[in-house]
Design a protein around this motif. Structure first.
Motif, PDB file in Angstrom:
ATOM      1  N   LEU A 121       0.814  -1.204   0.000  1.00  0.00           N
ATOM      2  CA  LEU A 121       0.000   0.000   0.000  1.00  0.00           C
ATOM      3  C   LEU A 121       0.854   1.263   0.000  1.00  0.00           C
ATOM      4  CD1 LEU A 121      -2.775  -1.091   2.505  1.00  0.00           C
ATOM      5  CD2 LEU A 121      -3.069  -0.576   0.083  1.00  0.00           C
ATOM      6  N   LEU A 122       1.919   1.256   0.791  1.00  0.00           N
ATOM      7  CA  LEU A 122       2.811   2.403   0.796  1.00  0.00           C
ATOM      8  C   LEU A 122       3.463   2.597  -0.568  1.00  0.00           C
ATOM      9  CD1 LEU A 122       4.482   1.994   4.303  1.00  0.00           C
ATOM     10  CD2 LEU A 122       2.845   3.743   3.591  1.00  0.00           C
ATOM     11  N   HIS A 123       3.810   1.490  -1.221  1.00  0.00           N
ATOM     12  CA  HIS A 123       4.381   1.571  -2.559  1.00  0.00           C
ATOM     13  C   HIS A 123       3.384   2.184  -3.532  1.00  0.00           C
ATOM     14  CE1 HIS A 123       5.191  -0.006  -6.636  1.00  0.00           C
ATOM     15  NE2 HIS A 123       6.450   0.224  -6.311  1.00  0.00           N
ATOM     16  N   GLU A 124       2.126   1.724  -3.450  1.00  0.00           N
ATOM     17  CA  GLU A 124       1.097   2.278  -4.330  1.00  0.00           C
ATOM     18  C   GLU A 124       0.873   3.753  -4.063  1.00  0.00           C
ATOM     19  OE1 GLU A 124      -0.819   0.556  -6.860  1.00  0.00           O
ATOM     20  OE2 GLU A 124       1.038  -0.555  -6.558  1.00  0.00           O
ATOM     21  N   LEU A 125       0.908   4.114  -2.784  1.00  0.00           N
ATOM     22  CA  LEU A 125       0.680   5.505  -2.417  1.00  0.00           C
ATOM     23  C   LEU A 125       1.752   6.415  -2.980  1.00  0.00           C
ATOM     24  CD1 LEU A 125      -1.095   7.425  -0.644  1.00  0.00           C
ATOM     25  CD2 LEU A 125       0.546   7.007   1.193  1.00  0.00           C
ATOM     26  N   LEU A 126       2.984   5.958  -2.957  1.00  0.00           N
ATOM     27  CA  LEU A 126       4.101   6.779  -3.409  1.00  0.00           C
ATOM     28  C   LEU A 126       4.312   6.733  -4.907  1.00  0.00           C
ATOM     29  CD1 LEU A 126       6.672   5.915  -0.582  1.00  0.00           C
ATOM     30  CD2 LEU A 126       5.313   7.999  -0.828  1.00  0.00           C
ATOM     31  N   GLN A 183       1.819  20.381   1.997  1.00  0.00           N
ATOM     32  CA  GLN A 183       1.307  20.006   3.307  1.00  0.00           C
ATOM     33  C   GLN A 183       0.659  18.624   3.243  1.00  0.00           C
ATOM     34  OE1 GLN A 183      -2.297  21.921   4.763  1.00  0.00           O
ATOM     35  NE2 GLN A 183      -2.462  23.109   2.878  1.00  0.00           N
ATOM     36  N   PHE A 184       0.239  18.143   4.422  1.00  0.00           N
ATOM     37  CA  PHE A 184      -0.408  16.840   4.498  1.00  0.00           C
ATOM     38  C   PHE A 184      -1.786  16.893   3.837  1.00  0.00           C
ATOM     39  CE2 PHE A 184       2.306  16.789   8.411  1.00  0.00           C
ATOM     40  CZ  PHE A 184       3.167  15.774   8.000  1.00  0.00           C
ATOM     41  N   ALA A 185      -2.277  15.721   3.442  1.00  0.00           N
ATOM     42  CA  ALA A 185      -3.584  15.633   2.787  1.00  0.00           C
ATOM     43  C   ALA A 185      -4.696  16.087   3.720  1.00  0.00           C
ATOM     44  CB  ALA A 185      -3.837  14.192   2.339  1.00  0.00           C
ATOM     45  N   ARG A 186      -5.768  16.597   3.124  1.00  0.00           N
ATOM     46  CA  ARG A 186      -6.927  17.010   3.906  1.00  0.00           C
ATOM     47  C   ARG A 186      -7.530  15.802   4.625  1.00  0.00           C
ATOM     48  NH1 ARG A 186      -6.320  22.452   3.685  1.00  0.00           N
ATOM     49  NH2 ARG A 186      -7.039  23.450   1.761  1.00  0.00           N
ATOM     50  N   TYR A 242      -1.882  31.446  -3.205  1.00  0.00           N
ATOM     51  CA  TYR A 242      -1.014  30.282  -3.061  1.00  0.00           C
ATOM     52  C   TYR A 242      -1.661  29.089  -3.723  1.00  0.00           C
ATOM     53  CZ  TYR A 242      -4.252  28.799   0.612  1.00  0.00           C
ATOM     54  OH  TYR A 242      -5.366  28.421   1.303  1.00  0.00           O
ATOM     55  N   GLN A 243      -0.857  28.049  -3.884  1.00  0.00           N
ATOM     56  CA  GLN A 243      -1.343  26.815  -4.493  1.00  0.00           C
ATOM     57  C   GLN A 243      -0.992  25.652  -3.580  1.00  0.00           C
ATOM     58  OE1 GLN A 243       0.196  26.211  -8.405  1.00  0.00           O
ATOM     59  NE2 GLN A 243      -1.231  24.585  -8.923  1.00  0.00           N
ATOM     60  N   ASN A 244      -1.996  24.875  -3.200  1.00  0.00           N
ATOM     61  CA  ASN A 244      -1.767  23.716  -2.344  1.00  0.00           C
ATOM     62  C   ASN A 244      -1.199  22.552  -3.145  1.00  0.00           C
ATOM     63  OD1 ASN A 244      -2.475  24.224   0.402  1.00  0.00           O
ATOM     64  ND2 ASN A 244      -4.609  24.419  -0.231  1.00  0.00           N
ATOM     65  N   TYR A 245      -0.327  21.783  -2.500  1.00  0.00           N
ATOM     66  CA  TYR A 245       0.165  20.551  -3.107  1.00  0.00           C
ATOM     67  C   TYR A 245       0.272  19.497  -2.019  1.00  0.00           C
ATOM     68  CZ  TYR A 245       2.722  17.362  -6.095  1.00  0.00           C
ATOM     69  OH  TYR A 245       3.093  16.269  -6.840  1.00  0.00           O
ATOM     70  N   PHE A 246      -0.504  18.435  -2.172  1.00  0.00           N
ATOM     71  CA  PHE A 246      -0.568  17.384  -1.159  1.00  0.00           C
ATOM     72  C   PHE A 246       0.235  16.163  -1.599  1.00  0.00           C
ATOM     73  CE2 PHE A 246      -3.534  19.771   1.207  1.00  0.00           C
ATOM     74  CZ  PHE A 246      -4.455  20.330   0.322  1.00  0.00           C
ATOM     75  N   GLY A 247       1.462  16.357  -1.997  1.00  0.00           N
ATOM     76  CA  GLY A 247       2.281  15.252  -2.474  1.00  0.00           C
ATOM     77  C   GLY A 247       2.784  14.340  -1.375  1.00  0.00           C
ATOM     78  N   GLY A 248       2.777  14.803  -0.136  1.00  0.00           N
ATOM     79  CA  GLY A 248       3.238  13.979   0.976  1.00  0.00           C
ATOM     80  C   GLY A 248       4.735  13.997   1.191  1.00  0.00           C
ATOM     81  N   LYS A 249       5.470  14.705   0.335  1.00  0.00           N
ATOM     82  CA  LYS A 249       6.930  14.732   0.458  1.00  0.00           C
ATOM     83  C   LYS A 249       7.343  15.771   1.488  1.00  0.00           C
ATOM     84  CE  LYS A 249      11.145  15.567  -2.213  1.00  0.00           C
ATOM     85  NZ  LYS A 249      11.699  15.972  -3.537  1.00  0.00           N
TER      86      LYS A 249
END
Length: 373
Positions: free
Chosen positions: A45-50, A68-71, A97-104
């Motif tokens: 699942l972590l692999h799929e998420l990334l 930032q972190f996902a909503r 501004y523009q949000n980016y929820f990439g998780g990085k």
């Protein structure tokens, strides 16, 4: 001959290992197999998420990209006080501004962080300093030297002390409720497992960091006692003022709101929520003022306020979802602080006809009126 002996020894080792496994009780073998399957599923699942996450092209030229972190799925913009602080600050300063929820995470392992003109900055304090220097914004221009010193002292109390008591409440004491708010995995069959894995990993990290900080070495009752002292200090400092430092916004308001909002809307039924919505009601009113002014699309299921679009009919009520990967800019300015908030309408009014959460309400008059009832 030597090769034959080595093969014979190898067969004996394999046979011994299999015999050893066969000698284990059935419940232990079941536990090993179940644990292995869970680890494999988590890794997948972590692999799929990334790997399978949709990567959107972003360009930070003359644009603020907020990572930032996902909503979460309960309508609150973020379960992170610092992410909510940063996004609220950008709205207070009227910076698109523009949000980016990439998780990085940032290079320093921080979240949130920003990109602007291909420069990367992490840590909310450094981000704000950077934006003030590059864009000339300053929410603290009305503060004198003494007020700036008080503002910094309160910021450190909130971020370096109160934050850890909140983290304990979210990620240790109420972990099961926090897990329900995570939006990881969506509706996939492994979503629940992924949330369980992430929550328990986060809980372990919070426990270790709290122990290193020192506050985690105290008992649960002692941690909540420290939290209550911080909340009472904030309530006393706020008093009946519009914002923490007076009639005008300051950076401190983004900091305090980012943290208090967690107790207001992510910790139902807990000690901090009961305290804020009960004895320290001025903190609840303060949070509502800021939410309704700067987060018009943030709709809460217990909220009596409805947000109507210009196109909607008089009887139609709607609210827009929280912004994801899109640009945001406030349409009003900060110059006219007394202007009516054009975003929201608040039918819950006091005896004077003002909204209970209006920044112009005189809390002393309201209190006196309540006592006369």
């Amino acid at each position: 001959m030597r090769a034959a002996r080595r093969r014979a020894a190898g067969h004996q080792d394999c046979g011994g290992a299999m015999a050893g496994l066969g000698a284990e009780p059935w419940w232990k073998k079941t536990l090993y197999l179940t644990g292995g399957a869970l680890l494999a599923a988590a890794a997948y699942l972590l692999h799929e998420l990334l790997v399978l996450r949709k990567q959107q092209e972003i360009d930070s030229k003359d644009a603020i990209i907020l990572h930032q972190f996902a909503r979460p799925n309960n309508g609150v913009p973020s379960l992170s006080p610092f992410c909510l602080k940063m996004e609220t600050y950008l709205r207070m300063a009227d910076l698109p501004y523009q949000n980016y929820f990439g998780g990085k995470l940032s290079a320093q392992g921080k979240m949130p962080w920003i990109e602007y003109n291909h420069e990367k900055v992490s840590g909310t304090e450094f981000i704000i300093d950077f934006l003030e220097e590059k864009l000339g914004v300053n929410l603290n221009k009305s503060l004198g030297p003494h007020e700036r010193a008080v503002s910094r002292a309160v910021t450190k109390m909130v971020e370096e002390h109160f934050y850890w008591t909140l983290a304990y409440c979210q990620w240790v004491d109420n972990l099961s409720e926090t897990r329900k708010m995570l939006s990881l995995g969506g509706g996939s069959p492994f979503g629940s497992l992924l949330r369980w894995v992430v929550c328990h990993l986060s809980s372990g990290i919070v426990r270790r960091e709290m122990h290193g900080h020192g506050i985690g070495r105290f008992s649960e009752e002692e941690i909540y006692a420290l939290m209550e002292k911080d909340l009472r200090s904030l309530a006393g400092l706020l008093g009946d003022k519009k914002y923490i430092m007076g009639p005008k916004l300051s950076t401190l308001d983004a900091t305090v709101f980012g943290h208090l909002a967690q107790a207001m809307w992510t910790l139902p039924g807990t000690r901090p929520e009961r305290l804020i919505k009960g004895e320290l009601i001025n903190l609840a009113m303060y949070c509502e003022r800021i939410r309704r002014k700067f987060w018009p699309e943030w709709y809460h299921e217990d909220d009596n306020t409805t947000y109507e679009s210009e196109e909607s009919s008089e009887g139609g009520r709607t609210h827009t979802p929280l912004l994801d990967f899109s640009f945001y800019s406030r349409t009003e300015t900060l110059e006219d602080e007394g202007a009516e908030n054009s975003f929201s309408r608040t039918p819950d009014t006091d005896f004077t006809g003002h909204s209970l959460f209006d920044s112009d309400v005189d809390m002393e008059d309201y209190t006196d009126h309540e006592q006369c009832k």
